[in-house]
Design a protein around this motif. Structure first.
Motif, mmCIF file in Angstrom:
data_model
loop_
_atom_site.group_PDB
_atom_site.id
_atom_site.type_symbol
_atom_site.label_atom_id
_atom_site.label_comp_id
_atom_site.label_asym_id
_atom_site.label_seq_id
_atom_site.Cartn_x
_atom_site.Cartn_y
_atom_site.Cartn_z
ATOM 1 N N LEU A 185 0.833 -1.211 0.000
ATOM 2 C CA LEU A 185 0.000 0.000 0.000
ATOM 3 C C LEU A 185 0.863 1.255 0.000
ATOM 4 N N ALA A 186 1.980 1.188 0.712
ATOM 5 C CA ALA A 186 2.864 2.356 0.757
ATOM 6 C C ALA A 186 3.445 2.669 -0.621
ATOM 7 N N MET A 187 3.506 1.658 -1.489
ATOM 8 C CA MET A 187 4.011 1.878 -2.848
ATOM 9 C C MET A 187 2.887 2.279 -3.808
ATOM 10 N N ILE A 188 1.656 2.292 -3.327
ATOM 11 C CA ILE A 188 0.504 2.605 -4.173
ATOM 12 C C ILE A 188 -0.118 3.938 -3.770
ATOM 13 N N ASP A 189 -0.145 4.191 -2.456
ATOM 14 C CA ASP A 189 -0.681 5.475 -1.995
ATOM 15 C C ASP A 189 0.393 6.547 -2.123
ATOM 16 N N ILE A 190 -0.034 7.718 -2.566
ATOM 17 C CA ILE A 190 0.958 8.806 -2.650
ATOM 18 C C ILE A 190 0.578 9.939 -1.700
ATOM 19 N N ASP A 191 -0.080 9.547 -0.610
ATOM 20 C CA ASP A 191 -0.232 10.506 0.485
ATOM 21 C C ASP A 191 1.077 10.437 1.284
ATOM 22 N N ARG A 192 1.112 11.104 2.408
ATOM 23 C CA ARG A 192 2.346 11.108 3.233
ATOM 24 C C ARG A 192 3.555 11.488 2.397
ATOM 25 N N PRO A 193 3.779 12.702 1.977
ATOM 26 C CA PRO A 193 2.812 13.806 2.062
ATOM 27 C C PRO A 193 1.875 13.789 0.866
ATOM 28 N N SER A 194 0.687 14.405 1.033
ATOM 29 C CA SER A 194 -0.117 14.616 -0.171
ATOM 30 C C SER A 194 0.445 15.822 -0.906
ATOM 31 N N ILE A 195 0.293 15.790 -2.202
ATOM 32 C CA ILE A 195 0.839 16.865 -3.028
ATOM 33 C C ILE A 195 -0.094 18.069 -2.948
ATOM 34 N N ASP A 196 0.503 19.221 -2.716
ATOM 35 C CA ASP A 196 -0.253 20.473 -2.659
ATOM 36 C C ASP A 196 -0.283 21.037 -4.085
ATOM 37 N N TRP A 197 -1.396 20.778 -4.772
ATOM 38 C CA TRP A 197 -1.450 21.123 -6.201
ATOM 39 C C TRP A 197 -1.533 22.616 -6.449
ATOM 40 N N LEU A 198 -2.090 23.344 -5.501
ATOM 41 C CA LEU A 198 -2.137 24.798 -5.694
ATOM 42 C C LEU A 198 -0.722 25.368 -5.624
ATOM 43 N N ALA A 199 0.056 24.837 -4.685
ATOM 44 C CA ALA A 199 1.452 25.290 -4.594
ATOM 45 C C ALA A 199 2.245 24.843 -5.820
ATOM 46 N N MET A 200 1.995 23.630 -6.267
ATOM 47 C CA MET A 200 2.710 23.134 -7.446
ATOM 48 C C MET A 200 2.453 24.043 -8.653
ATOM 49 N N ALA A 201 1.193 24.384 -8.892
ATOM 50 C CA ALA A 201 0.857 25.242 -10.030
ATOM 51 C C ALA A 201 1.498 26.616 -9.859
ATOM 52 N N LYS A 202 1.418 27.144 -8.649
ATOM 53 C CA LYS A 202 2.007 28.462 -8.371
ATOM 54 C C LYS A 202 3.511 28.449 -8.635
ATOM 55 N N SER A 203 4.157 27.352 -8.286
ATOM 56 C CA SER A 203 5.618 27.299 -8.442
ATOM 57 C C SER A 203 6.028 27.506 -9.892
ATOM 58 N N MET A 204 5.147 27.133 -10.819
ATOM 59 C CA MET A 204 5.495 27.259 -12.236
ATOM 60 C C MET A 204 4.649 28.307 -12.954
ATOM 61 N N GLY A 205 4.012 29.186 -12.168
ATOM 62 C CA GLY A 205 3.360 30.341 -12.769
ATOM 63 C C GLY A 205 2.006 30.079 -13.389
ATOM 64 N N VAL A 206 1.331 29.002 -12.953
ATOM 65 C CA VAL A 206 0.000 28.690 -13.484
ATOM 66 C C VAL A 206 -1.037 28.966 -12.395
ATOM 67 N N PRO A 207 -2.043 29.800 -12.682
ATOM 68 C CA PRO A 207 -3.088 30.025 -11.680
ATOM 69 C C PRO A 207 -3.874 28.739 -11.436
ATOM 70 N N ALA A 208 -4.339 28.549 -10.215
ATOM 71 C CA ALA A 208 -4.975 27.277 -9.873
ATOM 72 C C ALA A 208 -6.101 27.479 -8.885
ATOM 73 N N VAL A 209 -7.006 26.514 -8.871
ATOM 74 C CA VAL A 209 -8.122 26.527 -7.947
ATOM 75 C C VAL A 209 -8.389 25.079 -7.552
ATOM 76 N N ALA A 210 -8.841 24.874 -6.326
ATOM 77 C CA ALA A 210 -9.218 23.524 -5.886
ATOM 78 C C ALA A 210 -10.724 23.461 -5.745
ATOM 79 N N VAL A 211 -11.304 22.328 -6.134
ATOM 80 C CA VAL A 211 -12.752 22.168 -6.015
ATOM 81 C C VAL A 211 -13.051 20.855 -5.299
ATOM 82 N N ASP A 212 -14.157 20.845 -4.592
ATOM 83 C CA ASP A 212 -14.546 19.608 -3.908
ATOM 84 C C ASP A 212 -16.037 19.318 -4.090
ATOM 85 N N SER A 213 -16.648 19.937 -5.106
ATOM 86 C CA SER A 213 -18.046 19.623 -5.409
ATOM 87 C C SER A 213 -18.212 19.610 -6.920
ATOM 88 N N ALA A 214 -19.271 18.964 -7.361
ATOM 89 C CA ALA A 214 -19.514 18.862 -8.799
ATOM 90 C C ALA A 214 -19.774 20.236 -9.396
#
Lengths: 517, 517
Positions: free
Chosen positions: A464-493
């Motif tokens: 499971l440790a080789m399948i789950d990529i939590d610990r740490p979970s990736i912060d996608w807003l920070a990832m996008a910001k690091s390369m100059g792409v505006p980003a938003v997170a959504v949790d509803s349809a």
């Protein structure tokens, strides 16, 4: 004119006017030659972005792009997406820098067997032997890449062939002949017409050029006239689909569902593809997916003209005037509430703007729900043909450069996105209209299913440790910001729908993190 | 016991107890076998991290790690760092998943010529033919990887060889014999002793195992007894250096400076390396760097025992009791003010804690100033031996796993860091003591120098666009945050010092952005 200038002149003279580049020291004269105003050069921060972008460019334009890679390791970093491009029948011209011959004999640190690395995944490999030959060499590479199906052409360019005088060889290279596409044999057409006249259940499987433009319409006539069904493999290079077009069914990915889908057909008729096979082998499942007794007929081989084949077949059946059933526009209903495969597909269907491009590398999310977007506005759907992960964001990058007036939606799992995430930087630099949709489930979710499919039971803690990529979970807003792409997170349809619709109204790239955890 | 379990048992029985993994469907039984508590498995989000980490692990431990890669494209993604490892003489055992033979014949999408891809950069390639043979196959791979110099061993593991019954073959594989290292011929020693007795200017160039432990001390005796000078190539696999050790000079990278450095020597004596050659070829510069008339003598070949060679040479010279000059501890002066190569080196020298590991992939910053750290606390210095960019952060990851009680400082240019930035995630997950130092100049700065070195003049706007990586500049604090690594940015020498010293007091990874723009 030196060899590098001769090379760039020949590329642009013959219509290859974009270069996805990640240069190194041995390519400095090539960089200088890129000042040629007819050539657009696009910097990528990792070579897998270069080759994936060339793939995406070809899928939309149908003509090859060039890449510039730095020696053997630069090529190696691009190979996984070359593999995907090769399996997608995308042509490309790879220019790989190489040490000068006089230096190579000392085996300096960056030396490797570049031909050896190139050959397993290229259709054509050549080493430039002199600055005078470079124009002919690259012209041959372009002709090779432009064949049908598209070919991977890889040209090794030694430093001295770049910087030495080439004369006016580039002016003497004739313009390329239009690629000839083979027509199928009439006898084969007649045999397949007989099969279809029999009324026995038949499935026509379309691939590559057969899934676009007039070929799809002709397939629709065939269906209307004979009652055959029309499908694609689970993965297709590019499909023109949506409202107003002939809809092609999709053969399921999972082996049991594919067997079920295929069991009723007495005949399988293929266009530019093979009979269906499983993507992977499993201990207790077959590789060939057709039912016992199903007969396979090749209507068009991979290098043949599907449109001509369908025309000939319709003529043989006297069905040229049949009226294809066109996909109705589904009512766009904006979903509300929880994110799940069905609500995600509904949000997509409602949000996709007309003539957008949808690049799909969402392995679990959306795998079985893409059917729900078939009544969306007309769009192009692009899949991963080679199965090497990390194709999505580079292909989206190249598709956006090929079609600057169309928005690209790139659906990608979080695990997949991490292989070639450097694409975001090129999208930001070039201001590309790409909406990257990250399905964030903190997991290589597909592997959880595959673990069970393989008969390995339930994964233990180490697996499971080789399948789950939590610990740490990736912060996608920070990832996008690091390369100059505006980003938003959504949790509803509805949030997902709104973010997509907003992105389509803006210029430039954006990233949407779809939180599924 | 199935084939995968037999494989993991054999690995651990023979001392290979770490696996850098990026698995796919065909490796699910291998994942299950990783539940073996003697095996540590480390997930990497891109295969270049796996292979680079295996390189770093070997450089510190001297024994091979294993990697788990998914079919041809997974191997391809790891090849660039396999190239670097090969050039660093690092051994590793790559396990590459493959389709079952029964499935392979249908040419499914992920099929490629894996042997063809592996061979150019592997010393040894084998395909497992049955579950019963896997224990012997991997045992042979380990023996090969453990040779001196270390070898790249690549084993293809078909799915059915994983999941089928292997019996107790693993129990029958004998323990590996200790690798034998060849001693140099006495006649050669005598000839070199004669050269050194002559008093003619001689340079001894040390590499690989000769730059560590007792061999360096013996070289110091040789210098004390004969007046020869001691140097390394510009890049070395691992050097033990700093206060209290024998200092080795460094042959410069740039061709003119290297020619100047080497011009006074009548003799060059090599240990586990070749005579100095230029890294790249340039239009008007030589490939061979020694002065005309300099004679090259091989004291130890790459596969020979440098320590024995030096012992034999000292005996021949009756110099075994000579006293080497040991490096004095330079007074640690914390620099103030602007960041420049000198103040950066001074800050490093002051901040490096005893027995830390310094991984250097800073191509411009620090290239000519590493000499200033030679009086720092004793430490290990690791360089990129193959020249393929993106080696640094993966090697630092593997070095930290090999030496959990030592802090690793990884100096890397911003351009280089972007090739394999996914390393940060593995460092965060494993809580590794790695301080990643990003020299952020928004540029492939080395290419600006190389453009001129190549005689291409000053880069025009298009060429500059392919060299500068501003527009957008990378936000390193956001990048680190995205993968769970705490980060700080510094813009002064004292700030840089302080950030390094702070990181050495904490547990776990950190990133320092050194702002040079």
């Amino acid at each position: 004119m030196n060899g590098a200038e001769s090379l760039v002149k020949t590329l642009t003279d013959q219509g290859v006017d974009i270069c996805f580049a990640n240069p190194g020291t041995s390519e400095m004269h090539f960089l200088k030659a890129l000042e040629n105003p007819r050539m657009k050069s696009v910097l990528c921060l990792f070579e897998g972005i270069c080759t994936g972008a060339a793939d995406g460019y070809y899928r939309m334009k149908g003509t090859p792009a060039s890449t510039l890679l730095h020696l053997g390791p630069g090529l190696a970093n691009g190979l996984a997406n070359i593999h995907n491009a090769k399996r997608a029948s995308s042509g490309m011209v790879n220019i790989v820098g190489e040490h000068s011959a006089s230096h190579l004999k000392y085996d300096p640190p960056l030396t490797s067997d570049i031909e050896g690395l190139a050959r397993p995944l290229s259709h054509w490999v050549r080493r430039v032997e002199s600055p005078q030959s470079v124009a002919w060499d690259v012209s041959t590479a372009i002709a090779k890449a432009s064949e049908h199906p598209g070919q991977i052409a890889t040209l090794l360019l030694p430093g001295d062939a770049s910087w030495q005088e080439a004369g006016d060889a580039a002016a003497l290279v004739p313009p390329p002949a239009a690629p000839q596409i083979k027509r199928p044999e009439p006898a084969r057409i007649e045999a397949i017409a007989k099969v279809l006249r029999s009324g026995e259940p038949a499935l026509v499987i379309l691939a590559n050029r057969a899934t676009r433009g007039r070929a799809v319409e002709l397939a629709g006539k065939l269906k209307a006239a004979t009652g055959c069904r029309l499908a694609t493999q689970f993965f297709t290079s590019r499909i023109e689909r949506g409202a107003g077009r002939v809809t092609l069914e999709r053969i399921p990915y999972a082996v049991p569902q594919a067997l079920e889908f295929l069991k009723g057909f007495k005949h399988i008729i293929t266009l530019e593809t093979t009979e269906p096979i499983a993507f992977f082998s499993y201990p207790d499942k077959p590789s060939l997916l057709k039912a016992p007794g199903t007969v396979v007929h090749k209507l068009a081989e991979a290098n043949e003209d599907s449109e001509a084949a369908l025309d000939m077949l319709l003529y043989a059946l006297d069905a040229g005037s049949a009226t294809p059933v066109l996909q109705a526009r589904a009512e766009a209903v904006i979903p509300q509430g929880a994110l799940n495969p069905a609500s995600i597909a509904a949000a997509l269907a409602a949000a996709l703007p007309e003539h957008c491009i949808l690049v799909d590398e969402s392995l679990t999310t959306g795998r079985e729900t893409m059917g729900l977007t078939v009544g969306a506005a007309p769009h192009d759907l692009i899949n991963n043909m080679g199965g090497s992960i990390g194709y999505g964001t580079p292909v989206a990058t190249g598709a956006a450069l090929a079609c600057p007036d169309r928005r690209v939606f790139c659906m990608v799992g979080d695990g997949s996105a991490m292989y070639t995430i450097q694409s975001l930087w090129t999208q930001a630099r070039e201001g590309l209209n790409v909406t990257t949709i990250i399905f964030a489930n903190n997991s290589y979710a597909i592997l959880k299913a595959e673990y069970a499919n393989m008969g390995a039971g339930a994964p233990g803690p180490q697996a499971l440790a080789m399948i789950d990529i939590d610990r740490p979970s990736i912060d996608w807003l920070a990832m996008a910001k690091s390369m100059g792409v505006p980003a938003v997170a959504v949790d509803s349809a509805e949030g997902f729908y709104k973010a997509m619709a907003n992105s389509a109204r803006e210029q430039g790239p954006t990233l949407i993190e779809v939180r599924l955890y």
